[in-house]
Write a protein that holds these residues in place. Sequence first.
Motif, PDB file in Angstrom:
ATOM      1  N   VAL A 284       1.051  -1.242   0.313  1.00 17.89           N
ATOM      2  CA  VAL A 284      -0.129  -0.142   0.039  1.00 17.89           C
ATOM      3  C   VAL A 284       0.945   1.159   0.092  1.00 17.89           C
ATOM      4  CG1 VAL A 284      -1.717   1.454   1.324  1.00 17.89           C
ATOM      5  CG2 VAL A 284      -1.825  -1.197   1.169  1.00 17.89           C
ATOM      6  N   THR A 285       0.865   2.189  -1.016  1.00 20.89           N
ATOM      7  CA  THR A 285       1.359   3.524  -0.723  1.00 20.89           C
ATOM      8  C   THR A 285       0.277   4.403  -0.523  1.00 20.89           C
ATOM      9  OG1 THR A 285       2.976   2.769  -2.917  1.00 20.89           O
ATOM     10  CG2 THR A 285       2.133   5.230  -2.361  1.00 20.89           C
ATOM     11  N   SER A 286       0.790   5.446   0.581  1.00 22.52           N
ATOM     12  CA  SER A 286       0.086   6.452   0.877  1.00 22.52           C
ATOM     13  C   SER A 286       0.582   7.855   0.146  1.00 22.52           C
ATOM     14  CB  SER A 286      -0.030   6.451   2.381  1.00 22.52           C
ATOM     15  OG  SER A 286      -0.636   7.637   2.576  1.00 22.52           O
ATOM     16  N   LEU A 287      -0.126   8.500  -0.714  1.00 18.75           N
ATOM     17  CA  LEU A 287       0.280   9.507  -1.412  1.00 18.75           C
ATOM     18  C   LEU A 287      -0.629  10.707  -0.696  1.00 18.75           C
ATOM     19  CD1 LEU A 287      -0.016   8.436  -5.219  1.00 18.75           C
ATOM     20  CD2 LEU A 287       1.888   8.516  -3.723  1.00 18.75           C
ATOM     21  N   GLY A 288      -0.144  11.185   0.280  1.00 19.33           N
ATOM     22  CA  GLY A 288      -0.404  12.268   1.027  1.00 19.33           C
ATOM     23  C   GLY A 288       0.398  13.453   1.102  1.00 19.33           C
ATOM     24  N   SER A 289       0.647  14.013   2.176  1.00 19.28           N
ATOM     25  CA  SER A 289       1.786  15.059   2.094  1.00 19.28           C
ATOM     26  C   SER A 289       3.108  14.466   2.147  1.00 19.28           C
ATOM     27  CB  SER A 289       1.523  15.906   3.409  1.00 19.28           C
ATOM     28  OG  SER A 289       1.680  15.239   4.516  1.00 19.28           O
ATOM     29  N   THR A 290       2.950  13.292   2.617  1.00 10.75           N
ATOM     30  CA  THR A 290       4.504  12.400   2.326  1.00 10.75           C
ATOM     31  C   THR A 290       4.148  11.284   1.809  1.00 10.75           C
ATOM     32  OG1 THR A 290       4.156  11.514   4.781  1.00 10.75           O
ATOM     33  CG2 THR A 290       5.509  13.554   4.542  1.00 10.75           C
ATOM     34  N   LEU A 291       5.028  10.491   1.097  1.00  5.88           N
ATOM     35  CA  LEU A 291       5.016   9.462   0.533  1.00  5.88           C
ATOM     36  C   LEU A 291       5.348   8.066   1.344  1.00  5.88           C
ATOM     37  CD1 LEU A 291       4.952   7.560  -2.056  1.00  5.88           C
ATOM     38  CD2 LEU A 291       7.407   8.118  -2.527  1.00  5.88           C
ATOM     39  N   VAL A 292       4.443   7.320   1.816  1.00  8.88           N
ATOM     40  CA  VAL A 292       4.583   6.314   2.708  1.00  8.88           C
ATOM     41  C   VAL A 292       4.424   5.062   1.875  1.00  8.88           C
ATOM     42  CG1 VAL A 292       4.027   5.195   4.868  1.00  8.88           C
ATOM     43  CG2 VAL A 292       3.938   7.736   4.683  1.00  8.88           C
ATOM     44  N   VAL A 293       5.319   3.866   2.083  1.00  9.22           N
ATOM     45  CA  VAL A 293       4.982   2.688   1.613  1.00  9.22           C
ATOM     46  C   VAL A 293       5.051   1.653   2.641  1.00  9.22           C
ATOM     47  CG1 VAL A 293       6.195   3.595  -0.546  1.00  9.22           C
ATOM     48  CG2 VAL A 293       7.702   2.304   1.304  1.00  9.22           C
ATOM     49  N   LYS A 294       4.214   0.593   2.324  1.00 10.51           N
ATOM     50  CA  LYS A 294       4.109  -0.471   3.560  1.00 10.51           C
ATOM     51  C   LYS A 294       3.791  -1.598   2.630  1.00 10.51           C
ATOM     52  CE  LYS A 294       2.443   1.922   7.476  1.00 10.51           C
ATOM     53  NZ  LYS A 294       1.400   2.199   8.258  1.00 10.51           N
ATOM     54  N   GLN A 295       4.635  -2.894   2.868  1.00  8.90           N
ATOM     55  CA  GLN A 295       4.425  -4.057   2.120  1.00  8.90           C
ATOM     56  C   GLN A 295       4.321  -5.438   3.144  1.00  8.90           C
ATOM     57  OE1 GLN A 295       7.617  -5.128  -0.556  1.00  8.90           O
ATOM     58  NE2 GLN A 295       6.651  -6.668  -1.648  1.00  8.90           N
ATOM     59  N   LEU A 391       7.548  16.266 -12.137  1.00 11.70           N
ATOM     60  CA  LEU A 391       7.493  15.953 -10.864  1.00 11.70           C
ATOM     61  C   LEU A 391       6.806  14.784 -10.175  1.00 11.70           C
ATOM     62  CD1 LEU A 391       6.258  19.832  -9.608  1.00 11.70           C
ATOM     63  CD2 LEU A 391       8.627  18.643  -9.234  1.00 11.70           C
ATOM     64  N   LEU A 392       5.609  14.646 -11.070  1.00 12.81           N
ATOM     65  CA  LEU A 392       4.960  13.159 -10.881  1.00 12.81           C
ATOM     66  C   LEU A 392       5.716  12.247 -11.052  1.00 12.81           C
ATOM     67  CD1 LEU A 392       1.333  14.244 -12.208  1.00 12.81           C
ATOM     68  CD2 LEU A 392       2.354  14.099  -9.686  1.00 12.81           C
ATOM     69  N   GLU A 393       6.674  12.062 -12.103  1.00  7.82           N
ATOM     70  CA  GLU A 393       7.610  11.179 -12.435  1.00  7.82           C
ATOM     71  C   GLU A 393       8.677  11.023 -11.438  1.00  7.82           C
ATOM     72  OE1 GLU A 393       6.804  11.617 -17.375  1.00  7.82           O
ATOM     73  OE2 GLU A 393       8.625  12.260 -16.552  1.00  7.82           O
ATOM     74  N   GLY A 394       8.915  12.084 -10.974  1.00  4.39           N
ATOM     75  CA  GLY A 394      10.160  11.882 -10.044  1.00  4.39           C
ATOM     76  C   GLY A 394       9.527  11.367  -8.753  1.00  4.39           C
ATOM     77  N   ILE A 395       8.437  11.539  -8.240  1.00  6.11           N
ATOM     78  CA  ILE A 395       7.869  11.026  -7.095  1.00  6.11           C
ATOM     79  C   ILE A 395       7.617   9.474  -7.120  1.00  6.11           C
ATOM     80  CG2 ILE A 395       5.985  10.972  -5.344  1.00  6.11           C
ATOM     81  CD1 ILE A 395       5.663  13.962  -5.823  1.00  6.11           C
ATOM     82  N   THR A 419      -3.425   1.916  -3.425  1.00 10.16           N
ATOM     83  CA  THR A 419      -3.134   3.366  -3.237  1.00 10.16           C
ATOM     84  C   THR A 419      -4.354   3.928  -2.350  1.00 10.16           C
ATOM     85  OG1 THR A 419      -1.990   3.367  -5.310  1.00 10.16           O
ATOM     86  CG2 THR A 419      -2.241   5.448  -4.025  1.00 10.16           C
ATOM     87  N   VAL A 420      -3.522   4.892  -1.347  1.00 13.06           N
ATOM     88  CA  VAL A 420      -4.629   5.570  -0.427  1.00 13.06           C
ATOM     89  C   VAL A 420      -4.162   6.990  -0.323  1.00 13.06           C
ATOM     90  CG1 VAL A 420      -5.364   3.712   0.791  1.00 13.06           C
ATOM     91  CG2 VAL A 420      -3.511   4.910   1.607  1.00 13.06           C
ATOM     92  N   GLY A 421      -4.665   7.862   0.037  1.00 13.92           N
ATOM     93  CA  GLY A 421      -4.442   9.367   0.013  1.00 13.92           C
ATOM     94  C   GLY A 421      -4.917  10.405  -0.999  1.00 13.92           C
ATOM     95  N   GLY A 422      -4.655  11.343  -1.014  1.00 14.29           N
ATOM     96  CA  GLY A 422      -5.289  12.310  -1.970  1.00 14.29           C
ATOM     97  C   GLY A 422      -4.579  11.948  -3.447  1.00 14.29           C
ATOM     98  N   GLY A 423      -3.474  11.566  -3.506  1.00 14.21           N
ATOM     99  CA  GLY A 423      -2.922  11.289  -4.864  1.00 14.21           C
ATOM    100  C   GLY A 423      -3.635  10.219  -5.359  1.00 14.21           C
ATOM    101  N   ALA A 424      -4.320   9.276  -4.773  1.00 12.45           N
ATOM    102  CA  ALA A 424      -4.794   8.161  -5.497  1.00 12.45           C
ATOM    103  C   ALA A 424      -6.021   8.476  -6.357  1.00 12.45           C
ATOM    104  CB  ALA A 424      -5.291   7.342  -4.242  1.00 12.45           C
ATOM    105  N   ALA A 425      -6.452   9.803  -6.255  1.00  9.32           N
ATOM    106  CA  ALA A 425      -7.636  10.003  -7.012  1.00  9.32           C
ATOM    107  C   ALA A 425      -7.050  10.605  -8.453  1.00  9.32           C
ATOM    108  CB  ALA A 425      -8.339  11.137  -6.608  1.00  9.32           C
ATOM    109  N   ASN A 426      -5.814  10.807  -8.727  1.00 12.75           N
ATOM    110  CA  ASN A 426      -5.350  11.245 -10.047  1.00 12.75           C
ATOM    111  C   ASN A 426      -5.126  10.344 -10.946  1.00 12.75           C
ATOM    112  OD1 ASN A 426      -3.355  12.401 -12.104  1.00 12.75           O
ATOM    113  ND2 ASN A 426      -3.424  14.325 -10.685  1.00 12.75           N
ATOM    114  N   PRO A 427      -5.725  10.091 -12.257  1.00 12.67           N
ATOM    115  CA  PRO A 427      -5.745   8.937 -13.192  1.00 12.67           C
ATOM    116  C   PRO A 427      -4.223   8.980 -13.816  1.00 12.67           C
ATOM    117  CG  PRO A 427      -7.193  10.659 -13.834  1.00 12.67           C
ATOM    118  CD  PRO A 427      -7.115  11.148 -12.411  1.00 12.67           C
TER     119      PRO A 427
END
Length: 464
Positions: A284-295, A391-395, A419-427
Amino acid sequence: MDELFIGIDVGTSGCRAVAITWYDWRGQTDDWRGQTGDRHGQIGDGRDQTGDGHAQTDSAGRLVAQASVAMPAPRRNDREIDQDPMIWWSAVESALERLLVQLDPAAVRAIAVDGTSGTLLLTDGDGMPLSPGLMYNDSRAVEAAARISAVAPPTSGALGATSALAKLLHLTERGHADKAIHALHQADWIAARLSGRFGVSDDNNALKLGYDVVERRWPPFLGRLGLQPELLPEVLEPGTVIGPVTEQMAKQFGLPADVLIVAGTTDGVAAFLATGASEAGDAVTSLGSTLVVKQLADRPLFDPSAGVYSHRLGDLWLPGGASNSGGAALARFFDVETIERLTPELRPDQSTGLDYYPLPDKGERFPINDPAKPSITEPRPKDEVTFLQALLEGIAAIEALAYEKLRNLGAPPLGRLRTVGGGAANPAWTAIRKNRLGVPMQDADNSEAAFGAARLARKGYLNA
């Protein structure tokens, strides 16, 4: 009557309670992963929620109802960040009351609670607070942290001034432990008020108190810190039954006397469980103010220098890390409205060729541990669409590097990614990430921590 399971999430700004139901048409049970013989396979997404009030009711394992209550911000004074625990309890009472008027309380079978990781208080034998609740980000215990680092192994989750163990040492050294019987985390204390059984925690919350989750014991180094061992809680696996609700609480909330209170977890682990990730390799990747990954992994992974440690989830492990990159890095250049306006013009299948490492400020912690690492967002194209895509490619590249880091530590190959967080909604961002990571992207069942706690409540009920 469908059986209902309640999850309570006590956060930093409020409390959320949800009720879920799960119709298992083959009558099979499940474990924490939320798997059953249900023809739908998993809990539904519950994303049609609209705040307090009824959500879509679905007997195939979806959200039935939810309620939330705001809380005042904790008191802040430099490194000191604390809160009166009764504020938490008042919010839990209100959230439960608002939730239960939306459903039949007689259908409730079990309740589990999650709370902020590392938040700690001391209580007497009856569970009355003897200290403020030192919040997860309270960092006043600098001297205590130094003492811990001198005796604890480098893989201990108790390192650092924000750890629950550092907070416990700080409180005991300042007289709060004179009449104390229990050291409890936020979720422990709430569950104990419901069950009447104080002095119990779970694997996940106990990690930052120094608990050895690999050996499942309190480690010997704690004896070198002068702690009163009787303060330390009994540690259960998340999803283990603590006991039935007390007669007083059953009467207060109109619940059946046999409702079970189940050991919960931290807010971060609960949010992971809510997504439906269940097998080794799932991430699960969280795309909020920070980038958090958990596996999910089949072995514990640790890298103290990069802040990687592992929570235990039954026979599996949950390592992860947090980068400073993410939404805050994007916000240096674009507001949300501009990103939404430019997104349809992005071309995810045509790389910009720019090699960015976007950060909100100097310094990175994971997957590269470098306090002096600069944010790389040059050369900057004149076209704002190209700049946003770069920028999106960099992240996305940082995300790929993060999972590569976990893989190098011993994680299994990356499998299904949610994916969760605000960035999950950007196709377009999703497409960019899919191209970079090369793994299946799957919708999260849900992203609410309370939903994950409700899953644990169901696990406890089925295994009781």
